[in-house]
Design a protein around this motif. Structure first.
Motif: not given
Length: 201
Positions: A45-47, A127-129, A152-161, A174-185
């Motif tokens: 994959e892309a990584d 890539a930068f925005e 992003e991962t190959s399936d479109g999941m955002a990768v933390w930066t 991030h590091d092979g695990a998935r996380y959900e944000a609870q607030w702005w970060t």
């Protein structure tokens, strides 16, 4: 329809690689000599890492095509790992079926160009925005600056930066695990603190 054909006489595996990413959803091969008892299919994959998409596949009968379908994934390589205990193996052809992924090309960042919020550029292959209007500010120079690194991962999941802004409900890898944000970060690493903005999902 990328493919690679020809004799591949060996015991173990076969790689098909390409410089261009393509969306893959199927792999097939035909064994014309020797015995295959099972097969694993991995994709690059892309990584740059190899990941399994099918394991312990039971092959078709001798001389017939074995086809392994799976969920579409953007890849730059395919690897077959074939179990051939005590047997010489000849694979006549390995074929992968998919469509070339038409990823948009980004313009290289230019110090003299003014960028508005949402504009994307490439800088050193990344890539930068733009977060807001900016000019002559180098992407990646600060995690709090005007540029967010987008991955992003190959399936479109955002990768933390560290420089990317996430809001409540965003899910990242991030590091092979998935996380959900609870607030702005921003610039708060997932898994870094149990009191932080991220929870494992």
């Amino acid at each position: 329809m990328p493919h690679a054909g020809g004799p591949a006489e060996h015991d173990g595996g076969s790689d098909v690689t390409t410089e261009t990413a393509f969306v893959l959803d199927e792999v097939s091969w035909t064994n014309t000599e020797g015995t295959v008892t099972a097969a694993d299919v991995l994709v690059r994959e892309a990584d740059g890492g190899w990941h399994e998409v099918a394991t312990d596949v039971a092959p078709a009968a001798y001389g017939e095509s074995t086809t392994v379908p799976f969920d579409p994934v953007s890849v730059t390589g395919v690897r077959l790992v074939l179990s051939t205990p005590g047997s010489y193996l000849k694979v006549r052809e390995v074929t992968v079926l998919g469509e070339v992924a038409a990823a948009p090309e980004l313009s290289a960042w230019d110090a003299g160009t003014a960028y508005s919020a949402g504009d994307r550029v490439a800088f050193h292959g990344v890539a930068f925005e733009a977060t807001w209007w900016t000019r002559d500010v180098e992407p990646g120079s600060s995690p709090w600056g005007s540029w967010q690194e987008i991955a992003e991962t190959s399936d479109g999941m955002a990768v933390w930066t560290e420089s990317r802004i996430f809001t409540a409900g965003d899910v990242v890898e991030h590091d092979g695990a998935r996380y959900e944000a609870q607030w702005w970060t921003r610039n708060q690493e997932p898994g870094g603190s149990k009191h932080g903005p991220w929870v494992s999902v």
